[in-house]
Write an enzyme that holds these catalytic residues in place. Structure first.
Site, short mmCIF file in Angstrom:
data_model
loop_
_atom_site.label_atom_id
_atom_site.label_comp_id
_atom_site.label_asym_id
_atom_site.label_seq_id
_atom_site.Cartn_x
_atom_site.Cartn_y
_atom_site.Cartn_z
N HIS A 14 5.94 4.05 14.50
CA HIS A 14 6.81 3.11 13.79
C HIS A 14 6.26 1.70 13.94
O HIS A 14 6.54 1.01 14.92
CB HIS A 14 8.23 3.19 14.36
CG HIS A 14 9.27 2.52 13.51
ND1 HIS A 14 10.26 3.21 12.85
CD2 HIS A 14 9.46 1.22 13.18
CE1 HIS A 14 11.03 2.36 12.18
NE2 HIS A 14 10.55 1.14 12.36
N GLU B 226 20.48 2.17 12.95
CA GLU B 226 20.02 0.91 13.52
C GLU B 226 21.08 -0.16 13.23
O GLU B 226 21.84 -0.56 14.12
CB GLU B 226 18.67 0.52 12.91
CG GLU B 226 18.11 -0.79 13.43
CD GLU B 226 16.88 -1.25 12.63
OE1 GLU B 226 16.20 -2.15 13.13
OE2 GLU B 226 16.63 -0.72 11.52
N HIS C 61 5.23 -1.81 11.45
CA HIS C 61 5.24 -2.49 10.16
C HIS C 61 4.02 -3.42 10.03
O HIS C 61 3.88 -4.37 10.80
CB HIS C 61 6.53 -3.29 10.00
CG HIS C 61 7.74 -2.43 9.83
ND1 HIS C 61 8.19 -2.00 8.60
CD2 HIS C 61 8.58 -1.89 10.74
CE1 HIS C 61 9.27 -1.26 8.75
NE2 HIS C 61 9.53 -1.17 10.05
N HIS D 99 14.61 4.92 7.99
CA HIS D 99 15.35 4.06 8.91
C HIS D 99 16.84 4.40 8.82
O HIS D 99 17.41 4.44 7.72
CB HIS D 99 15.18 2.58 8.53
CG HIS D 99 13.86 1.98 8.90
ND1 HIS D 99 12.66 2.44 8.42
CD2 HIS D 99 13.57 0.92 9.71
CE1 HIS D 99 11.68 1.70 8.91
NE2 HIS D 99 12.21 0.77 9.69
N ASP E 113 3.29 -5.61 7.63
CA ASP E 113 3.54 -6.97 7.15
C ASP E 113 4.35 -7.81 8.13
O ASP E 113 4.74 -8.94 7.81
CB ASP E 113 4.23 -6.95 5.77
CG ASP E 113 5.40 -5.98 5.71
OD1 ASP E 113 5.78 -5.44 6.76
OD2 ASP E 113 5.93 -5.77 4.61
#
Length: 328
Positions: A12, A193, A14, A190, A16
């Protein structure tokens, strides 16, 4: 005890939201270190996920040309090497990187090509997940899914839905996940969360992902915990991220240890090197101090992650041998 030498698996992550200051200043020399600290990195404690995501726009803004995409991807691999990451799945939403005229398929082509080159250059094995976002339209989700299918025989390995689940219904994304199931495209999503266990149940029912990104609020529902355990649904847990978004008041309150002891398949991730401002090595240290985790806990989490990875069958065996060797 130090954990920098241990090989790590990261499912997991990201792209960006993981730019070092070195690459940011290379792309835009006008950005000072102080501005970088203020615009790219949130405070250690924010009001919620939406508050944290206000800084994500800074990373997206400097990833709008082919050269910028290449530099940021190479920079991420340099960070993976520093963190002793054996295998990583790197995710991003290609439709966010078309503001200066790039076609979405060119965005994917550039990132995929750079990942391919970086694997050879660094020895870090990696795959790419393409993300739709909760606030995207049905057409945007289907377009992202079509990119996964178009690049299926490359390092693009699967599909994800990201962004703030609170306040964004799933309806616009059901068709994309139905398409994924029909064409056997691996998916994660996702959930659990910014919203509670009901969001995880809804995501499992309508999207049928093999993994859940975060998923930590599943701990609030014993029946859900049993469902995850019985069906071997892997949780991509990011503890520091969840503290930053104020899901939990502090690290010691995070349910990762309870989830582990409940027998749920989970792996440890840092979510994003810049936005969350932590490394996997630092994450391991926090788990050690908060819950007394040692090598055997991290080995089990990394084994879980490799078994849940979206890679061809022969590759996990090779990586597993390297992982076990690193923990001897």
């Amino acid at each position: 005890m130090g954990f920098s030498h241990l090989p790590k698996v990261q499912l997991h992550l990201h792209l960006d939201c993981s730019q070092s200051y070195e690459v940011v200043s290379q792309i835009d020399p006008s950005i000072t270190r102080a501005e970088y600290q203020n615009s790219f990195i949130p405070p250690a404690k924010c009001t919620d996920l939406a508050d944290v995501l206000t800084r994500a726009a800074s990373g997206v803004r400097i990833m709008q040309t082919e050269e910028q995409l290449r530099l940021v991807t190479q920079d991420l691999f340099a960070q993976l090497v520093q963190d002793n990451v054996l295998y990583a799945e790197v995710r991003f939403a290609p439709l966010l990187h078309t503001e200066k005229g790039l076609a979405a398929q060119d965005v994917v082509r550039v990132v995929e090509g750079t990942v391919s080159e970086s694997i050879v250059a660094t020895g870090v094995e990696a795959r790419i997940l393409l993300c739709t976002l909760r606030n995207f339209s049905e057409a945007q989700s289907l377009e992202t899914m079509s990119l996964v299918k178009q690049f299926r025989d490359t390092y693009v390995a699967g599909f994800d839905i990201a962004a703030d689940e609170a306040g964004h219904p799933i309806d616009a994304h059901v068709k994309a996940f139905q398409y994924a199931r029909a064409h056997h495209i691996p998916c994660t999503a996702h959930a659990g969360e910014a919203a509670g266990p009901e969001s995880v149940w809804q995501t499992l029912r309508h999207f049928c992902p093999a993994r859940i990104g975060h998923g930590v609020r599943s701990i609030e529902d014993p029946a859900l915990i049993e469902h995850l355990r019985r069906n071997n649904i892997h949780l991509e847990v990011c503890p520091t991220s969840n503290v930053m978004t104020d899901i939990y008041p502090d690290y010691g309150s995070h349910p990762v240890d309870r989830l582990y002891r409940a027998g749920v398949s989970l792996g440890i991730n840092n979510d994003a090197y810049t936005l969350i401002n932590t490394t996997l090595t630092q994450e391991y240290g926090k788990l050690n101090r908060a819950f007394g985790w040692e090598k055997e806990h991290f080995l089990q989490c990394n084994v879980n992650a490799l078994q849940a990875a979206f890679i061809p069958e022969q590759t996990p065996d090779e990586l597993m041998a390297r992982l076990l060797e690193g923990y001897r």
